[in-house]
Every structure is written in C-alpha cells, then in structure tokens.
Design a protein around this motif. Structure first.
Motif, mmCIF file in Angstrom:
data_model
loop_
_atom_site.group_PDB
_atom_site.id
_atom_site.type_symbol
_atom_site.label_atom_id
_atom_site.label_comp_id
_atom_site.label_asym_id
_atom_site.label_seq_id
_atom_site.Cartn_x
_atom_site.Cartn_y
_atom_site.Cartn_z
ATOM 1 N N ARG A 44 7.373 -15.420 22.941
ATOM 2 C CA ARG A 44 6.517 -15.428 24.127
ATOM 3 C C ARG A 44 5.993 -16.819 24.457
ATOM 4 N N GLY A 45 5.983 -17.702 23.465
ATOM 5 C CA GLY A 45 5.370 -19.003 23.660
ATOM 6 C C GLY A 45 3.852 -18.915 23.575
ATOM 7 N N LEU A 46 3.200 -20.045 23.808
ATOM 8 C CA LEU A 46 1.743 -20.145 23.752
ATOM 9 C C LEU A 46 1.256 -20.900 24.970
ATOM 10 N N ILE A 47 0.138 -20.443 25.548
ATOM 11 C CA ILE A 47 -0.505 -21.149 26.657
ATOM 12 C C ILE A 47 -1.725 -21.874 26.098
ATOM 13 N N ILE A 48 -1.836 -23.148 26.357
ATOM 14 C CA ILE A 48 -2.960 -23.951 25.877
ATOM 15 C C ILE A 48 -3.865 -24.271 27.059
ATOM 16 N N ALA A 49 -5.143 -23.936 26.931
ATOM 17 C CA ALA A 49 -6.091 -24.108 28.036
ATOM 18 C C ALA A 49 -7.354 -24.817 27.551
ATOM 19 N N PRO A 50 -7.791 -25.869 28.244
ATOM 20 C CA PRO A 50 -9.065 -26.499 27.907
ATOM 21 C C PRO A 50 -10.235 -25.673 28.434
ATOM 22 N N THR A 51 -11.354 -25.731 27.745
ATOM 23 C CA THR A 51 -12.581 -25.087 28.200
ATOM 24 C C THR A 51 -13.750 -26.043 27.998
ATOM 25 N N VAL A 52 -14.811 -25.832 28.746
ATOM 26 C CA VAL A 52 -15.998 -26.675 28.614
ATOM 27 C C VAL A 52 -17.012 -26.067 27.652
ATOM 28 N N PHE A 53 -17.279 -24.776 27.781
ATOM 29 C CA PHE A 53 -18.392 -24.189 27.046
ATOM 30 C C PHE A 53 -18.034 -23.664 25.663
ATOM 31 N N SER A 54 -16.760 -23.412 25.373
ATOM 32 C CA SER A 54 -16.368 -22.965 24.036
ATOM 33 C C SER A 54 -16.192 -24.181 23.143
ATOM 34 N N SER A 55 -17.286 -24.775 22.711
ATOM 35 C CA SER A 55 -17.167 -26.043 22.003
ATOM 36 C C SER A 55 -17.265 -25.904 20.494
ATOM 37 N N GLN A 56 -17.655 -24.758 19.977
ATOM 38 C CA GLN A 56 -17.842 -24.648 18.539
ATOM 39 C C GLN A 56 -16.587 -24.183 17.816
ATOM 40 N N GLN A 57 -15.683 -23.541 18.511
ATOM 41 C CA GLN A 57 -14.455 -23.104 17.875
ATOM 42 C C GLN A 57 -13.375 -22.907 18.932
ATOM 43 N N ALA A 58 -12.140 -22.951 18.466
ATOM 44 C CA ALA A 58 -11.021 -22.595 19.339
ATOM 45 C C ALA A 58 -10.909 -21.077 19.368
ATOM 46 N N GLU A 59 -10.402 -20.550 20.462
ATOM 47 C CA GLU A 59 -10.244 -19.108 20.611
ATOM 48 C C GLU A 59 -8.799 -18.778 20.919
ATOM 49 N N VAL A 60 -8.317 -17.681 20.352
ATOM 50 C CA VAL A 60 -6.991 -17.174 20.677
ATOM 51 C C VAL A 60 -7.174 -15.866 21.434
ATOM 52 N N LEU A 61 -6.740 -15.842 22.680
ATOM 53 C CA LEU A 61 -6.949 -14.691 23.558
ATOM 54 C C LEU A 61 -5.621 -13.997 23.805
ATOM 55 N N GLN A 62 -5.643 -12.652 23.691
ATOM 56 C CA GLN A 62 -4.429 -11.875 23.894
ATOM 57 C C GLN A 62 -4.695 -10.736 24.870
ATOM 58 N N ASN A 63 -3.706 -10.438 25.699
ATOM 59 C CA ASN A 63 -3.821 -9.339 26.643
ATOM 60 C C ASN A 63 -3.725 -8.023 25.888
ATOM 61 N N LEU A 64 -4.734 -7.166 26.043
ATOM 62 C CA LEU A 64 -4.785 -5.925 25.284
ATOM 63 C C LEU A 64 -3.829 -4.868 25.811
#
Length: 258
Positions: A207-227
């Motif tokens: 499937r590959g991976l999508i990498i997205a920058p965020t401003v407010f999620s600064s304490q950890q990286a998050e891995v988001l998946q479509n449920l």
C-alpha cells in the motif's frame, strides 16, 4: 514502546508525501494541546492567546468534541470523518456525510464519560442532531484555536512538505526515511520504527506510506489508518515544531500579515 512499519520494495516505491492532514486534524490536535497544559516553548505564544478561551465560553461550545476526547485511551479521529481538506466548511460537510459505519467505529470503543454516553450512542447510530452538535463543536474550536493562524500554518506545512520532496528527489525514499524525525522515527531497513505509547506491527503489504507534516502533534509521531478501508495507505503524521524552538513564526495572524 514502538510501532514497527514493515516495508516491501513495492511500499518504498509507493511512499509519498502530502502537505497536511487537514484543518479538522489540526483543530483536534490543537484542542489536545490546550488541555495538556504545560509551557513548551513552541506553543507558549499561541497558548497565551487561545488557552484562556477553553476555560470559558469555548468549553461549552466544544462540549460534544471534548466528550469524545477522554483523558485515557483512544480519542476520536476527526480527520477520518472530515477528510484532509484545508477548508473548514468542507470538513464539516464531510463529517455530516460520513458513513454511519465509520462513525460507529470511531465512537463505540471510546471510554466516554457516563454523562455523555447516551449522546455518544446516538452519534454512533447516525443521529443527525448529534452530528450537527459535533460539527458545531468542531467549528467553534477551529474559529478560536486555528482560524486566526491558518494562513501561516499552511505556509509552514507546505515548507515542510517541500523539504521532504527535495530529499526524495535528490537522495531517494530511503534517505527520506533515514532523516524524517529522529529520535521519534528511525529507519532500520526494512522497518520504520516509530516511538509510540503502544507496541504494534503494521505491514504495508504494497500500500505504501503517506507522510504528512503537522503543527500541533509535536510530542510524538502518529500512525493513522482507515478503519473501514484497509486498502488505503496508512499515514505517518510528523511534527514540524520542535519542543526546543519558540515556534513564534507559526502564530502570525492573518490580520498581522496585512
């Protein structure tokens, strides 16, 4: 603890970058920031101007959204319901039109406070009024915490994406993975290790991976998946504002720009 993202050759070829998770995701993460308290330098200026509102009228307006953000355990992923649009009107429209099965999956496992459980059940069941209340809360939080700064935030996110693209173009995908966000993320081929409160293995399976920058999620990286759609590529959300920076450039309001 670590989330381990397992790559194949096909996954490396299909890894890509995007500019933002969307205005709904930034709004939700901004509210998380306000609730966390603390004085990390990157957010002091923003917190000083916005934080007091969450203790006043905004808390009442934000009630339906806050109800789905329990202090412990999972919280609602508004971005899955509202999409990655940068327009709050489109985000609200998407939220109101989100499939009932997705809404149920996002809500039913949350540890909602007993005072809000009946409302949460109505939301999970597709009740229109409950959705409108959640949409109103999202708008109120966006108006107070994000809208005044959105122009500058989008510029910052676009700059972060441009950096990712430049690295990929000049040195390849693996070099991008090596330099993403140490020490939160580390590339140990063929596995990308993401520091996280819970251990998990994620197999991309082409499937590959999508990498997205965020401003407010600064304490950890998050891995988001479509449920609902397991064929969609997971998204790795990475912070742009380091804990050791003052982040003042983020908090230029549209009015201050001219």
């Amino acid at each position: 603890m670590t989330k381990r993202i397992h790559f194949t050759v096909d996954d490396l070829a299909r890894t890509r970058v995007t500019t933002t998770l969307g205005v709904a995701a930034e709004t939700l993460d901004g509210i998380k920031r306000l609730r966390e308290g603390g004085g990390t330098p990157a957010f002091q200026r923003w917190r000083a101007s916005v934080g007091r509102e969450l203790g006043g009228r905004l808390r009442e307006q934000a009630g339906p959204l806050l109800a789905l953000m329990p202090a412990y355990g999972p919280q609602i992923d508004v971005a899955s319901l509202a999409g990655d649009t940068t327009c709050i009107d489109e985000a609200v429209d998407n939220l109101l039109a989100a499939p009932r099965v997705l809404t149920r999956l996002e809500v039913e496992y949350l540890d909602v406070h007993p005072a809000h459980r009946a409302w949460a059940r109505s939301l999970a069941d597709g009740d229109r009024e409950a959705r409108l209340q959640l949409a109103g809360a999202l708008r109120a939080c966006h108006r107070a915490a994000i809208a005044p700064y959105w122009q500058q935030i989008r510029l910052d996110l676009a700059t972060a994406r441009a950096g990712y693209v430049c690295t990929m173009a000049e040195s390849g995908v693996e070099r991008l993975l090596e330099t993403l966000c140490d020490p939160l993320v580390r590339w140990r081929p063929p596995v990308l290790e993401v520091r996280h409160p819970r251990d998990a293995d994620i197999h991309l399976r082409g499937r590959g991976l999508i990498i997205a920058p965020t401003v407010f999620s600064s304490q950890q990286a998050e891995v988001l998946q479509n449920l609902v759609d397991q064929e969609q590529a997971p998204v790795l959300a990475l912070p742009t504002a380091g804990e050791g920076t003052d982040g003042s450039a983020h908090w230029i309001t549209a009015s201050a720009c001219g």
